[in-house]
Design a protein around this motif. Structure first.
Motif, PDB file in Angstrom:
ATOM      1  N   VAL A 216      -9.268  -5.638 -26.044  1.00  0.00           N
ATOM      2  CA  VAL A 216      -7.961  -5.481 -26.711  1.00  0.00           C
ATOM      3  C   VAL A 216      -6.884  -6.388 -26.113  1.00  0.00           C
ATOM      4  CG1 VAL A 216      -8.471  -3.162 -27.505  1.00  0.00           C
ATOM      5  CG2 VAL A 216      -7.376  -3.499 -25.276  1.00  0.00           C
ATOM      6  N   LYS A 217      -7.315  -7.428 -25.404  1.00  0.00           N
ATOM      7  CA  LYS A 217      -6.460  -8.546 -24.969  1.00  0.00           C
ATOM      8  C   LYS A 217      -5.556  -8.285 -23.762  1.00  0.00           C
ATOM      9  CE  LYS A 217      -6.511 -11.060 -29.243  1.00  0.00           C
ATOM     10  NZ  LYS A 217      -5.756 -11.602 -30.366  1.00  0.00           N
ATOM     11  N   SER A 218      -5.107  -7.051 -23.572  1.00  0.00           N
ATOM     12  CA  SER A 218      -4.220  -6.847 -22.416  1.00  0.00           C
ATOM     13  C   SER A 218      -4.415  -5.448 -21.838  1.00  0.00           C
ATOM     14  CB  SER A 218      -2.756  -7.039 -22.827  1.00  0.00           C
ATOM     15  OG  SER A 218      -2.393  -6.040 -23.747  1.00  0.00           O
ATOM     16  N   HIS A 219      -4.029  -5.315 -20.586  1.00  0.00           N
ATOM     17  CA  HIS A 219      -4.090  -4.009 -19.925  1.00  0.00           C
ATOM     18  C   HIS A 219      -3.279  -2.982 -20.699  1.00  0.00           C
ATOM     19  CE1 HIS A 219      -6.030  -4.982 -15.922  1.00  0.00           C
ATOM     20  NE2 HIS A 219      -5.836  -6.206 -16.435  1.00  0.00           N
ATOM     21  N   SER A 220      -2.069  -3.405 -21.188  1.00  0.00           N
ATOM     22  CA  SER A 220      -1.195  -2.480 -21.917  1.00  0.00           C
ATOM     23  C   SER A 220      -1.873  -1.960 -23.169  1.00  0.00           C
ATOM     24  CB  SER A 220       0.098  -3.191 -22.317  1.00  0.00           C
ATOM     25  OG  SER A 220       0.834  -3.490 -21.174  1.00  0.00           O
ATOM     26  N   SER A 221      -2.555  -2.875 -23.851  1.00  0.00           N
ATOM     27  CA  SER A 221      -3.281  -2.473 -25.057  1.00  0.00           C
ATOM     28  C   SER A 221      -4.339  -1.440 -24.728  1.00  0.00           C
ATOM     29  CB  SER A 221      -3.932  -3.677 -25.724  1.00  0.00           C
ATOM     30  OG  SER A 221      -2.981  -4.384 -26.473  1.00  0.00           O
ATOM     31  N   VAL A 222      -5.025  -1.637 -23.561  1.00  0.00           N
ATOM     32  CA  VAL A 222      -6.054  -0.687 -23.142  1.00  0.00           C
ATOM     33  C   VAL A 222      -5.438   0.712 -23.030  1.00  0.00           C
ATOM     34  CG1 VAL A 222      -7.565   0.005 -21.220  1.00  0.00           C
ATOM     35  CG2 VAL A 222      -7.482  -2.384 -21.935  1.00  0.00           C
ATOM     36  N   TYR A 223      -4.358   0.769 -22.268  1.00  0.00           N
ATOM     37  CA  TYR A 223      -3.745   2.092 -22.033  1.00  0.00           C
ATOM     38  C   TYR A 223      -3.234   2.704 -23.333  1.00  0.00           C
ATOM     39  CZ  TYR A 223      -3.989   0.510 -17.176  1.00  0.00           C
ATOM     40  OH  TYR A 223      -4.436   0.046 -15.988  1.00  0.00           O
ATOM     41  N   LEU A 224      -2.592   1.869 -24.245  1.00  0.00           N
ATOM     42  CA  LEU A 224      -2.077   2.365 -25.520  1.00  0.00           C
ATOM     43  C   LEU A 224      -3.196   2.915 -26.384  1.00  0.00           C
ATOM     44  CD1 LEU A 224       0.613  -0.314 -26.463  1.00  0.00           C
ATOM     45  CD2 LEU A 224       1.018   2.143 -26.188  1.00  0.00           C
ATOM     46  N   ASN A 225      -4.330   2.118 -26.448  1.00  0.00           N
ATOM     47  CA  ASN A 225      -5.462   2.563 -27.266  1.00  0.00           C
ATOM     48  C   ASN A 225      -6.002   3.898 -26.779  1.00  0.00           C
ATOM     49  OD1 ASN A 225      -6.260   0.788 -29.509  1.00  0.00           O
ATOM     50  ND2 ASN A 225      -6.210  -0.800 -27.937  1.00  0.00           N
ATOM     51  N   VAL A 226      -6.061   4.039 -25.444  1.00  0.00           N
ATOM     52  CA  VAL A 226      -6.582   5.301 -24.906  1.00  0.00           C
ATOM     53  C   VAL A 226      -5.572   6.434 -25.182  1.00  0.00           C
ATOM     54  CG1 VAL A 226      -7.331   6.511 -22.814  1.00  0.00           C
ATOM     55  CG2 VAL A 226      -7.948   4.109 -23.153  1.00  0.00           C
ATOM     56  N   ALA A 227      -4.302   6.117 -24.906  1.00  0.00           N
ATOM     57  CA  ALA A 227      -3.269   7.151 -25.062  1.00  0.00           C
ATOM     58  C   ALA A 227      -3.170   7.615 -26.500  1.00  0.00           C
ATOM     59  CB  ALA A 227      -1.915   6.598 -24.604  1.00  0.00           C
ATOM     60  N   LEU A 228      -3.296   6.710 -27.481  1.00  0.00           N
ATOM     61  CA  LEU A 228      -3.159   7.067 -28.892  1.00  0.00           C
ATOM     62  C   LEU A 228      -4.460   7.567 -29.507  1.00  0.00           C
ATOM     63  CD1 LEU A 228      -0.894   4.073 -29.921  1.00  0.00           C
ATOM     64  CD2 LEU A 228      -0.229   6.475 -30.005  1.00  0.00           C
ATOM     65  N   GLY A 229      -5.529   7.435 -28.697  1.00  0.00           N
ATOM     66  CA  GLY A 229      -6.809   7.959 -29.190  1.00  0.00           C
ATOM     67  C   GLY A 229      -7.580   6.973 -30.054  1.00  0.00           C
TER      68      GLY A 229
END
Lengths: 271, 837
Positions: A160-173
């Motif tokens: 998902v290109k960035s660390h932030s995207s990783v965390y957002l994807n996990v957080a949003l499910g």
């Protein structure tokens, strides 16, 4: 007489070395934009020059593949790179670690959504796991390697290109789990961190080393090392080193990266 | 509504209409239009955003998506909320969403939906909640700006219009209105000249107005001038009249005085009668002169009232005394009603009030042939308005708690009445009225005018109601100050006293005597006056010297000391005032020289024709002791002299009743009553009456008053008697006229017997009512008719004479034998007896 000769030879060599290595080249992994790298590194090079009397120049690389190509061909006298690159560079040109940060260790983390039923790595089997990029050492390469070799599970990787995207994807499910490192995790805003749960930390490895090409004289190597240590001791020097970032300068040997070598990361490295 | 408002209000209306239209119609329309446009454009942008986001959705690069959308939310104010969900309904943006954010949907915050595709597969949904409140606000702000602009533009046009109108129309009009007001008040200095040069309708108007004002001013000046001239002419006339009257009065005084002396000298009856006529005519002339003088003073506003303490009951009684006989003489009743509780002591100018009443009563008696005259005196509170002015007038003087009343008089007669058309003019002076009145009725025609003006001076007014052939009622009132209220009993007592006093006949010069002989100096420049006064005092046994002016008087006083000086005021060389002060100064020196303890001052009495009350103080300052007025009334002059002398030197001496024989000589009594002698006697008595000798008019015996005790009953009886008396007189006259033509003996005898009965009953009635003379006459005739054997033998001539005398007595109200006239008649009647007629 012998001692005299020795001294003479030494002097000659050193003189010759001085003349030969009048300008030393330094490469830095393009983890920041070239401009930012310049800003972070130029004061350090300036300081090194002042301490050692040698001249240094920063050789920029626009992307990781270019950087990899450069150190594989041995262009850099010195280079700052990630531990995986050290393995590759050591194998290709015999680059040796000279110094590293002694305060930190490099490891990856696996996060899931707070309240998720996944508590263990084994639960991740066949699940979608987001990673910033396939070769990100702590966040992707080490976990992926460990999933396959240590836990023997297969997962669906999503880059998902960035660390932030990783965390957002996990957080949003959007994904079941994600790989990251402690530093980026801590940098997330609280409302996202609160939605995440760390379920696993990978094997710790030594962080990024400053490597040196074997052709560089030992005296130069030592001079540079001494200069870094000296920098580490002054307040002014410390602020410069923090930007690299190195918290505590210490001597590094190839032995420090032994566990990394054992991991056989290359099989998972995506080219 | 003013012109300005009429112009400004439409502007305000248009302004309100336009602004209302802009705000309530155009603005919502513009907002709707704008929102529609914006919605289309936002939708287009949303679809573009969707396309841009599709790759990131596929690569799940949420960081980039978040960055982009957050950026949009932060920087595009219309995009209030954005929500991104994937095809599994998992929300990809934002991390957290408040509840119901997308729920409320209205015009200003619509929600847009957009699908995201990847190869025709929906991979997500984009939801945007727009917020157009900013857009609306901006439109509204723009509109408000436009409205303000509109307001300013139309407002300034209106204001400009107002100012132009005000400056060019309203102000000139207002100024014109002010000018008009001023001009209407007679101020022509405020012509409106300001916009003369303006070449518009207002300018034309102003020019015309100014032209009119100039003409008006000129005309008013002419009118004022004319009025002034007329006034001056009138004033000159009044002054001339006053001067003339004064000039005429002086010789008239002489005439009257001399006539008086003449009458009191030894004249035969004929001469005495002529002298009486001279005096009677002179008095009438004096009355006329006084009227003219009064009118002149009234016209010149120089008339002044002289209020004195007056007992109103006495005053009315005196009026009654004067007019009751006159009325009764004409066979009229004369009644006076006095309101109960009428305050008796008041402050008023009795002379002028008497003048008023005299004028009115004279007319009433003159124009009434039958019926009677009623005078009602009442009082009330002073009408409010009049009291006000009186109080203001009273300021500065001492303000005691004096009550003012409105004294009202109502005079009602049953006379010929006055034509309605004349009522309006009746109180106007002769110069303006229809002079046919004075032509018809005689007199100066000033009487009523003076009356009217006198009443006005006294703070009252007069009303007249009249009907032809039915009578006239005149009502008037005057304001007086009450000095004291007297109880009913006190009033009754006073009336009785009055009656007794009035029994005294008017005094004749011959009634006066001197206790001692005085040395008198008479100072007057007019010879007749000198001689008159000299004659009067000489007759009373005094030494009289004369001086022709003040200078001569002073010279005489240097040489001699007089007991009394009678001094005229207006004299050539040195006037009376100067002479008196000189004489007083002289006396001071003399007293000083002789070092006398008690200073001797010669009493000086001023005798003047025109007594102004302002001058009284001046005269007294100069040293006069008393001031007497011309024409000389010796009764008042003598009492003034007594006052000046501080001793009653001149005293009234009266012949007691019964000493009649002193007057008529035995010889004359023995003479047969010849026809001419009878006529002569009547003529003589008539002359005396004309001169102003008042015959006794009280007819009631004192015993009768006592026995009846009731005044009202008495009065009724008296009236009844008077009627009967008058009727009897007339009856006798008629019967005798029958005898003149009647030849039949039996009829003649019957008539004579009727006459005998009449005389007989008259005898008793007249005795009971105190008609002394008539009773005497009736008794004689009764005796005479009894004495004859047959009525055939009766001398009708005697009856004729008796009738004439009886009618004479009745006409002149001669009742008793106290006065000269009465004595003369009694003497004559007694001749009847002596001759045994």
């Amino acid at each position: 007489m012998n001692a005299f000769l020795m001294l003479l030879t030494l002097k000659t060599v050193s003189a010759a070395g001085e003349i030969q290595q009048k300008i030393l080249t330094i490469g830095v992994v393009p983890q920041f934009s070239p401009r930012e790298l310049q800003q972070r590194w130029q004061p350090i090079l300036h300081q090194l020059q002042h301490e050692t009397g040698y001249e240094f120049t920063l050789l920029a690389s626009s992307n990781i593949p270019e950087f990899e190509k450069k150190f594989e061909t041995g262009i850099f006298d010195f280079a700052y790179m990630n531990p995986y690159h050290l393995i590759v560079a050591n194998r290709a040109q015999g680059y040796q670690p000279l110094l590293r940060d002694h305060a930190r260790a490099l490891f990856g983390i696996i996060v899931v959504k707070q309240g998720s039923k996944i508590d263990d790595i084994l639960d991740l089997s066949d699940k979608i796991v987001a990673f910033p990029a396939p070769n990100a050492l702590g966040a992707a390469l080490i976990p992926r390697t460990e999933f396959a070799t240590k836990f023997n599970i297969s997962i669906q990787e999503k880059y998902v290109k960035s660390h932030s995207s990783v965390y957002l994807n996990v957080a949003l499910g959007s994904t079941d789990a994600g790989g990251g490192v402690m530093r980026t995790f801590n940098a997330q805003p609280a409302h996202i961190k609160n939605k995440l749960k760390i379920i696993y930390e990978t094997t710790r490895v030594a962080p990024h080393p400053l490597v040196v090409h074997p052709r560089v004289d030992n005296s130069v190597k030592m001079g540079v090392l001494q200069a870094f240590i000296a920098m580490d001791k002054t307040e002014e020097g410390r602020s410069l080193l923090d930007k690299i970032p190195i918290k505590q300068v210490g001597h590094a040997t190839i032995e420090d990266y032994k566990n990394l070598l054992d991991m056989e990361l290359e099989a998972f490295y995506v080219r | 509504m003013s012109l300005q408002k009429k112009i400004v209000y439409p502007f305000l209306f248009i302004l309100a209409f336009l602004m209302g239209g802009a705000h309530f119609v155009l603005l919502p329309w513009a907002i709707e239009e704008q929102l529609e446009e914006r919605l289309i454009s936002e939708r287009r942008q949303l679809s573009l955003l969707a396309v841009a986001l599709e790759p990131d959705i596929i690569s799940l690069d949420l960081a980039t998506i978040h960055l982009t959308l957050k950026e949009l939310e932060n920087n595009v104010p219309e995009w209030q909320h954005i929500m991104l969900t994937n095809n599994e309904s998992i929300m990809l943006y934002p991390v957290e969403l408040e509840q119901n954010v997308f729920a409320a949907i209205d015009d200003t915050s619509p929600v847009l939906l957009q699908n995201l595709y990847f190869d025709d597969t929906v991979i997500g949904y984009l939801k945007v909640k727009l917020n157009f409140s900013n857009v609306i606000r901006k439109i509204e702000e723009r509109f408000i700006f436009i409205e303000i602009l509109l307001f300013i533009i139309i407002g300034s046009v209106g204001l400009l219009n107002y100012l132009i109108q005000r400056f060019f129309v309203s102000k000139p009009l207002e100024a014109l209105a002010r000018s008009t007001r001023r001009i209407s008040q007679g101020d022509y200095t405020q012509q409106y000249l300001q916009v003369k040069t303006r070449k518009d309708e207002i300018g034309d108007f102003v020019t015309a107005f100014n032209r009119m004002a100039v003409r008006l001013e000129k005309r008013e000046k002419q009118l004022t001038e004319a009025a002034k001239q007329a006034e001056a002419a009138s004033l000159a006339k009044s002054q001339f009249l006053a001067a003339m009257s004064h000039e005429i009065r002086t010789p008239l005084t002489g005439i009257l005085g001399m006539a008086d002396l003449l009458i009191n000298s030894n004249l035969d009856m004929e001469q005495s009668s002529w002298a009486s006529n001279i005096r009677g005519s002179g008095r009438i002339l004096l009355t006329i002169l006084n009227e003219i003088l009064d009118q002149s003073k009234l016209e010149a506003n120089k008339f002044e009232l002289n209020p004195v303490e007056v007992d109103i009951i006495d005053f009315i009684k005196a009026i009654e005394q004067l007019y009751k006989p006159q009325a009764q003489e004409k066979g009229l009743t004369f009644q006076i009603h006095i309101a109960r509780g009428l305050p008796s002591l008041v402050l008023l100018d009795d002379i002028r009030l008497q003048q008023i009443l005299t004028n009115l009563l004279n007319n009433a008696v003159k124009f009434t042939e039958k019926g009677g005259i009623t005078l009602t005196i009442g009082y009330s509170e002073v009408p409010f308005g009049k009291q006000e002015t009186e109080i203001i007038h009273d300021k500065g003087r001492e303000r005691q708690q004096k009550q003012q009343i409105f004294l009202s008089f109502s005079l009602k007669d049953t006379g010929v009445g006055i034509d309605e058309s004349l009522l309006d003019h009746i109180f106007q002076p002769f110069s303006q009225a229809d002079n046919s009145i004075s032509r018809r009725y005689g007199g100066t025609g000033l009487g009523l005018s003076i009356t009217y003006q006198l009443i006005a001076l006294m703070g009252g007014d007069i009303q007249i109601k009249s009907e032809l052939e039915k009578g006239t009622e005149i009502t008037f009132g005057i304001i007086t100050t009450v000095l004291s209220s007297v109880s009913q009993e006190e009033r009754a007592q006073r009336i009785e006293q009055n009656n007794k006093q009035n029994l005294l006949p008017q005094n004749q010069l011959s009634d006066w005597q001197s206790k001692s002989s005085l040395v008198i100096l008479v100072v007057d420049d007019v010879e007749v006056n000198r001689r008159l006064i000299q004659a009067i005092f000489k007759k009373l046994g005094h030494m009289v010297e004369t001086a022709v002016d003040g200078y001569e008087a002073v010279q005489k006083c240097k040489e001699k000391t007089y007991d009394l000086i009678l001094m005229d005021i207006r004299m050539p060389v040195m006037d009376g005032v100067e002479a008196t002060s000189k004489i007083r100064a002289l006396e001071k020196e003399k007293n000083k020289a002789q070092r006398q303890q008690t200073s001797h001052m010669t009493p000086i009495v001023a005798i003047t024709a025109d007594l102004d009350k302002h001058q009284i103080a001046k005269y007294l300052d100069a040293g006069f002791d008393q001031i007497a007025t011309k024409p000389i009334d010796y009764n008042s002059l003598f009492s003034l002299v007594n006052n000046a002398l501080s001793e009653d030197v001149l005293i009234l001496h009266r012949n007691p009743v019964g000493e009649i024989d002193e007057l008529g000589t035995v010889d004359s009594v023995l003479q047969a009553p010849q026809a001419n002698q009878f006529d002569q006697m009547l003529e003589e008595v008539a002359g005396l009456l004309r001169e102003g000798h008042v015959a006794e008019t009280t007819q009631i015996e004192p015993e009768l008053i006592d026995s009846l005790g009731d005044e009202v009953l008495l009065q009724e009886m008296e009236e009844h008697f008077n009627k009967m008396y008058a009727e009897s007189c007339l009856y006798i006259k008629n019967r005798l006229s029958v005898l003149e033509t009647e030849e039949k003996q039996d009829v003649r005898e019957r008539v004579i017997s009727e006459l005998h009965m009449t005389f007989h009953s008259l005898k008793g009635n007249c005795k009971s009512f105190g008609h002394e003379l008539a009773a005497e006459l009736a008794t004689r005739i009764d005796q005479y008719l009894k004495s004859v054997e047959s009525y055939r033998d009766v001398n009708v001539k005697i009856l004729h004479n008796a009738s004439r005398l009886l009618n004479f007595l009745n006409d002149n109200k001669i009742i008793r034998a106290y006065s000269t006239a009465g004595k003369k008649i009694l003497t004559f009647v007694k001749i009847f007896e002596n001759q045994k007629l």
